[in-house]
Design an enzyme around this catalytic site. Sequence first.
Site, PDB file in Angstrom:
ATOM      1  CG  HIS A  15      48.543  53.579  31.273  1.00 16.38           C
ATOM      2  ND1 HIS A  15      47.785  53.046  31.032  1.00 16.38           N
ATOM      3  CD2 HIS A  15      48.610  53.377  32.560  1.00 16.38           C
ATOM      4  CE1 HIS A  15      46.603  53.943  32.309  1.00 16.38           C
ATOM      5  NE2 HIS A  15      47.239  53.848  33.753  1.00 16.38           N
ATOM      6  CG  ASN A  42      47.059  55.456  24.033  1.00 17.75           C
ATOM      7  OD1 ASN A  42      45.639  54.872  24.788  1.00 17.75           O
ATOM      8  ND2 ASN A  42      46.649  57.003  23.073  1.00 17.75           N
ATOM      9  CB  SER A  65      37.153  53.920  29.744  1.00 19.16           C
ATOM     10  OG  SER A  65      37.835  53.872  30.350  1.00 19.16           O
ATOM     11  CB  CYS A  86      69.612  45.264  36.043  1.00 24.90           C
ATOM     12  SG  CYS A  86      69.324  45.392  34.226  1.00 24.90           S
ATOM     13  CG  LEU A  96      33.067  57.305  19.277  1.00 20.02           C
ATOM     14  CD1 LEU A  96      32.833  58.366  17.925  1.00 20.02           C
ATOM     15  CD2 LEU A  96      33.720  55.918  18.792  1.00 20.02           C
ATOM     16  CB  CYS A 112      68.668  42.320  30.663  1.00 21.97           C
ATOM     17  SG  CYS A 112      69.420  44.042  30.590  1.00 21.97           S
TER      18      CYS A 112
END
Length: 231
Positions: free
Chosen positions: A108, A91, A174, A119, A199, A134
């Site tokens: 992730h 997540n 999943s 950079c 679930l 930036c």
Amino acid sequence: MNIFVLTGAGVSAESGLGTFRDTSGLWTRFDPAKLATPEAFKRDPAQVNAFYDARRANLRGAQPNAAHFALADLQRRLAETGGRLFLCTQNIDDLHERAGAQHVVHMHGELFKARCPGCEAVVDWRDDLSGARCADCGGGLRPHVVWFGETPLEMDAIYDALEEADLFVAIGTSGSVYPAAGFVSEARRAGIRTCEINLDPSDNARAFDERRYGVASEMVPAWVEDVLGGR
């Protein structure tokens, strides 16, 4: 006891954050090729940033649920007795941290961070990214998230922790996104016991030694109490 926990979108679904791959997930309503690839960002950075600005706004209004709090409590209580909970998440939200988890590996990336493609500077970022620059080099910023075609973060630390675990648990995943979907096979090859909490059965549910199904806010606290009671 050393436990490796991998969490996916299902652990945050009850907090109001959309999942990605189920029948009503985000990728059934949006085209990831247009929103979640380096090529999409190069082609239309404003469109990509607008999509993640909406995700960021949704996250600002979300709150941790009982599953997040239970995992933070397990991490603390294992540490008190010399054990370890290595909490790895797919997540990009910060709900584990807001629930009190002290160390979370975001393989992730993180929605409340931004990165400069030029950079590679990474900064905390909670506002909209559209038009942001930036501070180091002046380049346009992108979400600090791993897109399709990019390599997940901290993989060396993840595999090291998996090798040291006594138990591997996947929660709300999943079982279809690699390399995370392959962690259960790595654990089994190393002789590590495995458990799925979800679930519904994941795509690789048959690979797990133990399976528990139901909503995360009920199943995760119950599992944590079983773990702590059985030490």
